[in-house]
Design a protein around this motif. Structure first.
Motif, PDB file in Angstrom:
ATOM      1  N   UNK A   1      43.438   9.770  14.716  1.00 55.89           N
ATOM      2  CA  UNK A   1      43.224  11.216  14.671  1.00 55.89           C
ATOM      3  C   UNK A   1      42.669  11.716  15.997  1.00 55.89           C
ATOM      4  N   UNK A   2      41.670  11.008  16.545  1.00 59.09           N
ATOM      5  CA  UNK A   2      41.081  11.422  17.820  1.00 59.09           C
ATOM      6  C   UNK A   2      42.132  11.409  18.924  1.00 59.09           C
ATOM      7  N   UNK A   3      42.975  10.380  18.949  1.00 60.01           N
ATOM      8  CA  UNK A   3      44.007  10.288  19.974  1.00 60.01           C
ATOM      9  C   UNK A   3      45.015  11.421  19.847  1.00 60.01           C
ATOM     10  N   UNK A   4      45.508  11.651  18.631  1.00 55.66           N
ATOM     11  CA  UNK A   4      46.559  12.656  18.452  1.00 55.66           C
ATOM     12  C   UNK A   4      46.049  14.071  18.715  1.00 55.66           C
ATOM     13  N   UNK A   5      44.831  14.380  18.274  1.00 54.48           N
ATOM     14  CA  UNK A   5      44.312  15.720  18.502  1.00 54.48           C
ATOM     15  C   UNK A   5      44.232  16.032  19.989  1.00 54.48           C
ATOM     16  N   UNK A   6      43.842  15.055  20.799  1.00 54.08           N
ATOM     17  CA  UNK A   6      43.733  15.301  22.238  1.00 54.08           C
ATOM     18  C   UNK A   6      45.092  15.258  22.921  1.00 54.08           C
ATOM     19  N   UNK A   7      45.881  14.221  22.632  1.00 57.66           N
ATOM     20  CA  UNK A   7      47.143  14.059  23.353  1.00 57.66           C
ATOM     21  C   UNK A   7      48.115  15.181  23.043  1.00 57.66           C
TER      22      UNK A   7
ATOM     23  N   UNK B   1      47.463  18.107  21.982  1.00 57.46           N
ATOM     24  CA  UNK B   1      46.969  19.347  22.553  1.00 57.46           C
ATOM     25  C   UNK B   1      47.210  19.430  24.050  1.00 57.46           C
ATOM     26  N   UNK B   2      46.937  18.339  24.772  1.00 58.78           N
ATOM     27  CA  UNK B   2      47.124  18.340  26.221  1.00 58.78           C
ATOM     28  C   UNK B   2      48.602  18.333  26.612  1.00 58.78           C
ATOM     29  N   UNK B   3      49.466  17.784  25.740  1.00 50.60           N
ATOM     30  CA  UNK B   3      50.893  17.723  26.050  1.00 50.60           C
ATOM     31  C   UNK B   3      51.649  18.978  25.640  1.00 50.60           C
ATOM     32  N   UNK B   4      50.998  19.903  24.955  1.00 51.67           N
ATOM     33  CA  UNK B   4      51.683  21.117  24.519  1.00 51.67           C
ATOM     34  C   UNK B   4      52.106  21.931  25.738  1.00 51.67           C
ATOM     35  N   UNK B   5      53.291  22.526  25.710  1.00 52.84           N
ATOM     36  CA  UNK B   5      53.797  23.207  26.915  1.00 52.84           C
ATOM     37  C   UNK B   5      52.881  24.285  27.476  1.00 52.84           C
ATOM     38  N   UNK B   6      52.133  24.972  26.621  1.00 54.80           N
ATOM     39  CA  UNK B   6      51.278  26.052  27.109  1.00 54.80           C
ATOM     40  C   UNK B   6      49.969  25.556  27.709  1.00 54.80           C
ATOM     41  N   UNK B   7      49.651  24.282  27.534  1.00 54.68           N
ATOM     42  CA  UNK B   7      48.402  23.738  28.044  1.00 54.68           C
ATOM     43  C   UNK B   7      48.568  23.375  29.509  1.00 54.68           C
ATOM     44  N   UNK B   8      47.781  24.006  30.352  1.00 53.90           N
ATOM     45  CA  UNK B   8      47.804  23.711  31.789  1.00 53.90           C
ATOM     46  C   UNK B   8      46.369  23.403  32.206  1.00 53.90           C
ATOM     47  N   UNK B   9      45.939  22.149  32.109  1.00 50.46           N
ATOM     48  CA  UNK B   9      44.557  21.813  32.447  1.00 50.46           C
ATOM     49  C   UNK B   9      44.244  22.101  33.914  1.00 50.46           C
TER      50      UNK B   9
ATOM     51  N   UNK C   1      46.476  13.093  30.331  1.00 54.38           N
ATOM     52  CA  UNK C   1      46.242  13.346  28.913  1.00 54.38           C
ATOM     53  C   UNK C   1      46.227  12.071  28.094  1.00 54.38           C
ATOM     54  N   UNK C   2      47.108  11.117  28.425  1.00 50.16           N
ATOM     55  CA  UNK C   2      47.144   9.858  27.687  1.00 50.16           C
ATOM     56  C   UNK C   2      45.864   9.065  27.911  1.00 50.16           C
ATOM     57  N   UNK C   3      45.397   9.009  29.161  1.00 50.28           N
ATOM     58  CA  UNK C   3      44.154   8.288  29.447  1.00 50.28           C
ATOM     59  C   UNK C   3      42.976   8.946  28.737  1.00 50.28           C
ATOM     60  N   UNK C   4      42.891  10.265  28.811  1.00 50.97           N
ATOM     61  CA  UNK C   4      41.796  10.975  28.150  1.00 50.97           C
ATOM     62  C   UNK C   4      41.832  10.758  26.639  1.00 50.97           C
TER      63      UNK C   4
ATOM     64  N   UNK D   1      38.354  15.500  33.366  1.00 50.96           N
ATOM     65  CA  UNK D   1      38.882  14.248  32.833  1.00 50.96           C
ATOM     66  C   UNK D   1      38.049  13.048  33.277  1.00 50.96           C
ATOM     67  N   UNK D   2      37.506  13.097  34.482  1.00 47.79           N
ATOM     68  CA  UNK D   2      36.641  12.009  34.923  1.00 47.79           C
ATOM     69  C   UNK D   2      35.399  11.891  34.068  1.00 47.79           C
ATOM     70  N   UNK D   3      34.816  13.026  33.708  1.00 43.86           N
ATOM     71  CA  UNK D   3      33.640  13.017  32.836  1.00 43.86           C
ATOM     72  C   UNK D   3      33.983  12.486  31.451  1.00 43.86           C
TER      73      UNK D   3
END
Length: 654
Positions: free
Chosen positions: A277-283, A285-293, A358-361, A409-411
């Motif tokens: 769950x933790x992995x999917x919620x982050x990945x 979200x970060x991989x969604x097209x509108x997400x530009x970190x 995103x995968x590493x995070x 992401x480093x933090x």
């Protein structure tokens, strides 16, 4: 009790796996066929350029602007419109205007460049683009005679783009449908693994297929440009999540088999589900097209240097590098070890580099949830509390929020490694006088220190407070813990930080303290005007806003449970560890209010303690009476839903 021969047992398992494979394949096949049927229907869509949904499609354009009539973006001299997985189009219309009558723009929609002369005012450029036969991607390149904006504006402006209108040809490209089928099959596989029930696998696969078809059909295909290209990252995320979950379960089962942890196999699977769950919620979200970190391209450029064999150019403090480290990275340099850890994720299939950070995070989030669960398990010997703690840690949305807004992401990696390090310390504590255990713990601490400077700051403070608490409790582990922390700090200094001490003294500290003294980075109030009440507010208000009242109430309930449990008895090491981690918030929050901003990183560091204490409270509730378990899971489910909704609003621009 019936007995079976080996051939009989193998035949039974073979039939079971044949049925499982059939259900998974059928789910994937049906989802792929349904996706292909939906994608092959006629459709039309319009993209408002300058609005909140245009980011995934544009490259080489400047920031959005607007007037009383419309919103728009200026293109640079060479700009590209990319429409992922939309498939063949009957027409693509671009509403544009130029500087003046007769401006020239070269349009290339895949069939070769064509020169177009623009007339004055808004007009539509109509092209029939050539879509990629497999992926369905459409690319239109706009090359124009750019002119300087003004003497004070360094931009070179080409044409103005206001709207993109798409008309589908009623044909589907194979890859989007294939990715939908793969995603449905993975959903069925994960449901089968989690429940050990074939009907659950069939239900999960069927629900995914139906949901995908319904979403792609919404508004006559209006959402297709945004969501069709999301099928590949979705399938990749589910595949990586399955690997994370299976690996987590195997690690936990083996640790339990060796006697390192007390955990039954069903609880190991439950913790692996929390990691999933933790992995999917982050990945996702970060991989969604509108997400530009924020800072994503900067991170990728540095990680690319590692993959190209230029790691030493990042690592060595040479004169050419130092300005880059200290004037681009900001007041504190990012350790090059972060990019070294990121480099393997650059080789993910598909758009690997774009998904690497995103995968590493996300992997770090899964590891952090498991480490926190092991800490709670060590302290309470309560599997339910450990599962609830991992569930809450993975569901809190603050990490995704800060990743998108500030690009920290480093933090995030440093915090995940810090949790792993302190969990390792907890389980190695009885053997900490042995040099092997001490070296192992010191190495884990040093890795967290090197991941990012906040690891050195926050984990270092936690280590100092932990040593003091151990000494006050007359714990025999106080001295070896002190030695392990000193060794870790010396390793981090020798490998990176000590080389930059002159810059820390001459650049970092004056910049940070100077900004804080005039209220620039520190916030609204100069330090001289902070009264005791304002300081108390500075400690409480960020917790209320960014952690949440429900989480804080649950954490206070967990503190009460721990106080009642250990009243009159010696506190367990896990309790001292959580206390040290939580007490780190006080000096960092005060420093944030008085001297320098941590851009909410100190609050992010407080989330694991809130989750752990919340897990303790829910574990206590789950053991109370007939309705206790249902109430505990209801509260946990509502908090997970709250976190998921907050993340969905964040990535959707809400």
């Amino acid at each position: 009790m019936a007995s079976y021969t080996w051939p009989q047992a193998l035949a039974w398992h073979g039939r079971r796996w044949n049925r499982s494979a059939a259900v998974i394949l059928v789910a994937g096949l049906l989802a792929g066929l349904l996706g292909a049927a939906v994608l092959a229907r006629p459709w039309a869509a319009s993209i408002d350029v300058g609005g909140p949904l245009d980011t995934p499609y544009l490259a080489g354009f400047y920031q959005p602007e607007s007037n009383d009539i419309t919103s728009y973006r200026w293109a640079g001299a060479d700009a590209t419109v990319t429409l992922p997985a939309v498939g063949p189009l009957d027409a693509l219309e671009l509403r544009v205007t130029g500087h003046q009558d007769g401006d020239r723009v070269t349009v290339d929609a895949g069939a070769g460049p064509a020169d177009v002369r623009l007339r004055a005012g808004w007009q539509y450029l109509r092209v029939i683009p050539r879509a990629d036969p497999l992926s369905g991607d459409v690319r239109v390149r706009l090359v124009s005679d750019a002119a300087p904006a003004s003497a004070a504006d360094p931009r070179r402006l080409g044409v103005v783009l206001d709207q993109i209108v798409l008309v589908g040809a009623g044909a589907a490209s194979p890859l989007p449908a294939l990715w939908l089928g793969v995603a449905a099959a993975l959903c069925a596989l994960l449901a089968l693994w989690a429940s050990r029930r074939l009907w659950a696998a069939a239900l999960a696969g069927g629900l995914f297929a139906a949901a995908a078809g319904a979403v792609l059909s919404l508004g006559g295909g209006a959402w297709r440009p945004l969501l069709a290209g999301y099928a590949a990252p979705l399938a990749l995320g589910l595949g990586l999540g399955a690997l994370v979950a299976l690996a987590a379960e195997q690690v936990l089962v083996r640790l339990a088999a060796r006697g390192a942890i007390a955990l039954a196999p069903p609880w190991a699977r439950a913790l692996a589900l929390c990691a999933l769950l933790a992995f999917l919620l982050r990945f996702l979200g970060l991989a969604f097209p509108l997400t530009v970190p924020n800072d994503l391209q900067f991170y990728l450029a540095r990680a690319t240097m590692v993959t190209e064999g230029k790691f030493w150019s990042l690592f060595l403090p040479n004169t050419a590098l130092t300005p880059t480290q200290w004037h681009v990275d900001g007041p504190v340099p990012r350790s090059p070890f972060f990019y070294l850890i990121t480099a393997p994720f650059m080789y993910l299939p598909g758009k690997g580099p774009a998904l690497a950070i995103g995968a590493l995070s996300s992997f770090g989030e899964a590891c952090a949830a498991l480490a926190l669960a092991l800490i709670v398990l060590h302290g309470l010997k309560d599997e339910r509390a450990a599962v609830f703690a991992a569930l809450l840690a993975g569901a809190h949305p603050l990490s995704l929020k800060l990743a998108v807004i500030w690009g920290i992401f480093g933090t995030l990696l440093a915090q995940a490694l810090s949790l792993v390090a302190v969990a390792l310390w907890l389980y190695q504590r009885p053997r900490l006088r042995e040099w092997r255990a001490q070296a192992l713990v010191a190495g884990a601490f040093a890795l967290a220190y090197l991941a990012y400077p906040t690891g050195l700051l926050f984990l270092g403070l936690t280590w100092v407070i932990l040593v003091l608490l151990l000494a006050l409790a007359r714990d025999q582990a106080a001295w070896p813990t002190l030695l392990a922390g000193v060794l870790a700090a010396l390793l981090a200094l020798a490998l990176f930080y000590a080389w930059h001490i002159p810059a820390l003294l001459t650049i970092t500290l004056p910049k940070m303290l100077g900004a804080g003294s005039d209220g620039g980075l520190a916030g609204e109030l100069p330090r001289a005007s902070l009264t005791a009440g304002e300081l108390a507010l500075a400690l409480w208000e960020p917790l209320r806003v960014h952690i949440g009242l429900a989480w804080l109430a649950l954490a206070l309930a967990g503190m009460a449970c721990l106080a009642a449990r250990w009243r009159g008895r010696e506190a367990r090491p896990a309790t001292l560890l959580l206390a040290a981690w939580g007490l780190t918030y006080l000096p960092t929050a005060l420093a944030n209010a008085l001297f320098v901003t941590f851009i909410l990183k100190h609050l992010l560091y407080a989330v694991p303690v809130a989750a752990a204490l919340g897990g303790v409270a829910l574990g206590w509730l789950a053991r109370r009476g007939r309705w206790g378990p249902a109430a505990a899971w209801l509260v946990a489910g509502l908090l997970v839903l709250q976190g998921a909704v907050a993340e969905a609003l964040l990535i959707a621009g809400g």
